[in-house]
Structures are given as structure tokens and as C-alpha cells.
Design an enzyme around this catalytic site. Structure first.
Site, PDB file in Angstrom:
ATOM      1  N   TYR A 118      83.342  15.414 123.955  1.00  0.00           N
ATOM      2  CA  TYR A 118      82.758  16.491 123.732  1.00  0.00           C
ATOM      3  C   TYR A 118      81.621  16.283 123.564  1.00  0.00           C
ATOM      4  O   TYR A 118      80.456  17.565 124.144  1.00  0.00           O
ATOM      5  CB  TYR A 118      83.902  17.159 123.059  1.00  0.00           C
ATOM      6  CG  TYR A 118      83.867  19.068 122.790  1.00  0.00           C
ATOM      7  CD1 TYR A 118      84.846  19.474 123.620  1.00  0.00           C
ATOM      8  CD2 TYR A 118      83.197  19.464 122.022  1.00  0.00           C
ATOM      9  CE1 TYR A 118      84.235  20.814 124.164  1.00  0.00           C
ATOM     10  CE2 TYR A 118      82.897  20.939 121.634  1.00  0.00           C
ATOM     11  CZ  TYR A 118      83.838  22.166 123.046  1.00  0.00           C
ATOM     12  OH  TYR A 118      83.595  23.460 122.631  1.00  0.00           O
ATOM     13  N   LYS A 160      78.625  18.682 125.826  1.00  0.00           N
ATOM     14  CA  LYS A 160      78.219  19.855 125.513  1.00  0.00           C
ATOM     15  C   LYS A 160      76.655  19.764 124.965  1.00  0.00           C
ATOM     16  O   LYS A 160      75.860  21.303 125.985  1.00  0.00           O
ATOM     17  CB  LYS A 160      78.796  20.818 123.753  1.00  0.00           C
ATOM     18  CG  LYS A 160      80.244  20.981 124.018  1.00  0.00           C
ATOM     19  CD  LYS A 160      79.986  22.075 125.286  1.00  0.00           C
ATOM     20  CE  LYS A 160      81.820  22.495 125.523  1.00  0.00           C
ATOM     21  NZ  LYS A 160      82.008  23.731 126.566  1.00  0.00           N
TER      22      LYS A 160
HETATM   23  P1  NAP Z   1      91.301  27.618 125.513  1.00  0.00           P
HETATM   24  O1  NAP Z   1      91.842  28.655 124.779  1.00  0.00           O
HETATM   25  O2  NAP Z   1      91.349  26.013 125.530  1.00  0.00           O
HETATM   26  O3  NAP Z   1      90.917  27.830 126.947  1.00  0.00           O
HETATM   27  C1  NAP Z   1      90.202  27.390 128.105  1.00  0.00           C
HETATM   28  C2  NAP Z   1      90.445  27.615 129.314  1.00  0.00           C
HETATM   29  O4  NAP Z   1      89.864  26.598 130.875  1.00  0.00           O
HETATM   30  C3  NAP Z   1      91.637  28.183 129.951  1.00  0.00           C
HETATM   31  O5  NAP Z   1      91.464  29.268 130.829  1.00  0.00           O
HETATM   32  C4  NAP Z   1      91.686  26.592 130.559  1.00  0.00           C
HETATM   33  O6  NAP Z   1      93.049  27.133 131.275  1.00  0.00           O
HETATM   34  C5  NAP Z   1      90.623  26.389 131.291  1.00  0.00           C
HETATM   35  N1  NAP Z   1      90.452  24.627 131.715  1.00  0.00           N
HETATM   36  C6  NAP Z   1      90.648  24.062 131.281  1.00  0.00           C
HETATM   37  N2  NAP Z   1      91.114  22.623 131.971  1.00  0.00           N
HETATM   38  C7  NAP Z   1      90.317  23.181 133.306  1.00  0.00           C
HETATM   39  C8  NAP Z   1      90.342  22.791 134.153  1.00  0.00           C
HETATM   40  N3  NAP Z   1      91.029  21.647 134.460  1.00  0.00           N
HETATM   41  N4  NAP Z   1      89.737  23.206 135.034  1.00  0.00           N
HETATM   42  C9  NAP Z   1      90.417  24.452 135.193  1.00  0.00           C
HETATM   43  N5  NAP Z   1      90.471  25.458 134.269  1.00  0.00           N
HETATM   44  C10 NAP Z   1      90.627  25.083 132.882  1.00  0.00           C
HETATM   45  O7  NAP Z   1      89.097  27.607 124.575  1.00  0.00           O
HETATM   46  P2  NAP Z   1      88.642  28.454 124.381  1.00  0.00           P
HETATM   47  O8  NAP Z   1      88.325  27.734 123.384  1.00  0.00           O
HETATM   48  O9  NAP Z   1      88.647  29.869 124.669  1.00  0.00           O
HETATM   49  O10 NAP Z   1      87.529  27.408 124.823  1.00  0.00           O
HETATM   50  C11 NAP Z   1      86.488  28.112 125.755  1.00  0.00           C
HETATM   51  C12 NAP Z   1      85.097  28.009 126.167  1.00  0.00           C
HETATM   52  O11 NAP Z   1      84.493  27.929 125.047  1.00  0.00           O
HETATM   53  C13 NAP Z   1      84.930  26.117 126.345  1.00  0.00           C
HETATM   54  O12 NAP Z   1      83.784  25.445 126.464  1.00  0.00           O
HETATM   55  C14 NAP Z   1      84.871  25.400 125.177  1.00  0.00           C
HETATM   56  O13 NAP Z   1      83.937  24.340 125.086  1.00  0.00           O
HETATM   57  C15 NAP Z   1      83.855  26.374 124.595  1.00  0.00           C
HETATM   58  N6  NAP Z   1      83.640  26.804 123.483  1.00  0.00           N
HETATM   59  C16 NAP Z   1      85.429  26.856 122.263  1.00  0.00           C
HETATM   60  C17 NAP Z   1      84.502  27.383 120.456  1.00  0.00           C
HETATM   61  C18 NAP Z   1      85.478  27.651 119.806  1.00  0.00           C
HETATM   62  O14 NAP Z   1      85.649  26.783 118.224  1.00  0.00           O
HETATM   63  N7  NAP Z   1      87.387  27.919 120.385  1.00  0.00           N
HETATM   64  C19 NAP Z   1      83.485  26.793 120.441  1.00  0.00           C
HETATM   65  C20 NAP Z   1      82.098  26.581 121.004  1.00  0.00           C
HETATM   66  C21 NAP Z   1      82.669  26.217 122.688  1.00  0.00           C
HETATM   67  P3  NAP Z   1      93.949  26.572 131.762  1.00  0.00           P
HETATM   68  O15 NAP Z   1      94.971  25.196 131.227  1.00  0.00           O
HETATM   69  O16 NAP Z   1      95.046  27.514 133.061  1.00  0.00           O
HETATM   70  O17 NAP Z   1      93.444  25.799 133.221  1.00  0.00           O
END
Ligand code: NAP
Length: 216
Positions: free
Chosen positions: A147, A151
Site C-alpha cells: 500500500y 501511495k
Molecule cells: P473505501 O471506503 O474502502 O472505498 C474504496 C472505494 O474504492 C470504493 O468506492 C470501492 O468501490 C472502490 N474500489 C476498490 N477497488 C476498486 C477497483 N478494483 N475498481 C474500481 N473501484 C474500486 O476507502 P476510503 O477510505 O474511502 O479510501 C479512498 C481513498 O483514500 C483510497 O485510495 C485510500 O487509499 C485513500 N486513503 C484513505 C484513508 C483512510 O483512512 N480511510 C487514509 C489515506 C488515504 P467498489 O468496492 O464498489 O469497487
């Protein structure tokens, strides 16, 4: 505006925020039913939303999604590369498939999406690309080598493309959120959450809307 991973979490909040700023938004992810329900939410408040089923692990699927989006919504001039996954584990025992899946979805998938929107942005002489990276992409994090590599890669990709595309009036930026309360972090143990909370000055986790505000 095309938002990947818009079915839930940060992507959903970004799509809602961009729609309320007056942008026509295309919501992409794998789960079409969830995308439809977010699109309905946007339409109910007067916004314009389209949905596009897309799997970032398939180049064909990415191409098809952008083709459909452009024909329904018009040229894409804003891209939010938000979709991402984790497959955590210590490196010594990390399975090759877990390494590949994370790099493919988070980094290669984002690059392929950017390639899809570049021609229209160049033609319009305007474009905004926002890549959602993570604080761990700069700090590193044990148990997340795949991961973190994806990133950190996104940060390098962002800086290179900003230099390639700036003269065309296309900006490329990355946002590196800390801990945000979503499905991705809901799976972490209470102990890990408490440890992280202790290092956050505001003593609260971020909300998807916090990141969406920065994207907007
Ligand atoms: P989340 O709630 O797990 O949502 C992930 C999203 O990505 C969902 O809409 C999922 O939809 C989609 N996705 C996953 N695999 C996919 C694929 N193969 N093709 C197309 N869509 C896909 O995650 P989140 O926390 O909102 O995170 C969003 C972004 O922010 C990510 O890049 C994550 O690394 C980053 N981020 C998150 C955090 C945190 O603490 N949450 C911190 C830093 C960065 P489907 O499953 O329907 O495809």
C-alpha cells in the site's frame, strides 16, 4: 468530473461535494447498485450524476468506463483518482497476488485513468487531476509495504505529471489524508485505532467530508 471509488467513503463525499459545486459528475467503482444510490442522492439535491461500472484491475474495463462517461456526460476535465484498496501483511509473508492487486488498483489503475482523460484536457486547454495518496506514502508504515509503495508511487506520478502538463493549464495534485473514518479503516482493531488517535492533535479521526473539501 470523473470520481473513482465514488460508491462509498471518501470518493462518495468527493462526488457529492463536486456536484454541489455545480459540476456534472461521473461516479465509478465496481458496485453499480451502490453507485446508483449515490447518484440518486446527488440528483435529489438538483445535481447531475452519471454512473459507470469500472474495475481498476482491468485496462479494458477502464477504457470502456471512460468511453461511456464521455459519450453520456461530455469531455472529462476533472479526474479524482480516489479508489484504493489495502491487502495488509508483513513483507516476509506477503503473497505476490496481494502485492500485485494493490499496485495494480492504486497506482497502475490511477495512471491508466489519467491517460484516458489527457486528450480531452489538452483539447480543452484546462484540466484538474487530483490523486488521493496517503500520509503513509511519505512516512512508511509497517505491514503495508504494498500500500505504501503504491501511495508513494502516486506522489512521484503526481509530481512528474504536474511538470509534464502544467504548460497545458492542467494541474496535477495529490492529497495525503491521515486516518479517515470509512469502510477501509473500520476493519482495524480498537487497539490500533486508539494508538492512531493518540497521535492526532485534534483527537478525532478525519471524516470523508474533510478530504472532499480539499479536493473541491
Ligand atoms: P473505501 O471506503 O474502502 O472505498 C474504496 C472505494 O474504492 C470504493 O468506492 C470501492 O468501490 C472502490 N474500489 C476498490 N477497488 C476498486 C477497483 N478494483 N475498481 C474500481 N473501484 C474500486 O476507502 P476510503 O477510505 O474511502 O479510501 C479512498 C481513498 O483514500 C483510497 O485510495 C485510500 O487509499 C485513500 N486513503 C484513505 C484513508 C483512510 O483512512 N480511510 C487514509 C489515506 C488515504 P467498489 O468496492 O464498489 O469497487
Amino acid at each position: 468530473a470523473f470520481v473513482t471509488g465514488a460508491s462509498r467513503g471518501i470518493g462518495r463525499a468527493c462526488a457529492i461535494s463536486l456536484a454541489s459545486a455545480g459540476h456534472r459528475v461521473v461516479l465509478a467503482a465496481r458496485d453499480l447498485a451502490k453507485l446508483e444510490s449515490v447518484a440518486e442522492e446527488i440528483r435529489a439535491t438538483g445535481g447531475t450524476a452519471f454512473v459507470s461500472a469500472m474495475d481498476l484491475s482491468s485496462e479494458d474495463s477502464i477504457r470502456a468506463a471512460f468511453k461511456q462517461a464521455a459519450s453520456e456526460a461530455g469531455p472529462i476535465t476533472i479526474l479524482v483518482n480516489n479508489a484504493g484498496i489495502t491487502r495488509d501483511g508483513l513483507s516476509m509473508r506477503m503473497k505476490r497476488e496481494d502485492w500485485d492487486a494493490v499496485l495494480q488498483t492504486n497506482l497502475t489503475g490511477s495512471f491508466l485513468c489519467i491517460q484516458q482523460v489527457m486528450p480531452a484536457m489538452m483539447k480543452e486547454r484546462w484540466g484538474r487531476i487530483v490523486n488521493i495518496s496517503s500520509v503513509v506514502g511519505e512516512s512508511g508504515n509497517p505491514g503495508q509495504a504494498n500500500y505504501v509503495a503504491s501511495k508513494a508511487g502516486l506522489i512521484g506520478l503526481t509530481k512528474s505529471l504536474a511538470q509534464e502538463l502544467g504548460s497545458r493549464n492542467i494541474t496535477v495534485n495529490a492529497i495525503t489524508p491521515g486516518f479517515i473514518d470509512t469502510d477501509m479503516t473500520a476493519v482495524l482493531s480498537e487497539e490500533v485505532k486508539q494508538r492512531m488517535l493518540a497521535g492526532i492533535p485534534l483527537k478525532r479521526f478525519g471524516k470523508p467530508e474533510d478530504v472532499a473539501a480539499a479536493v473541491r
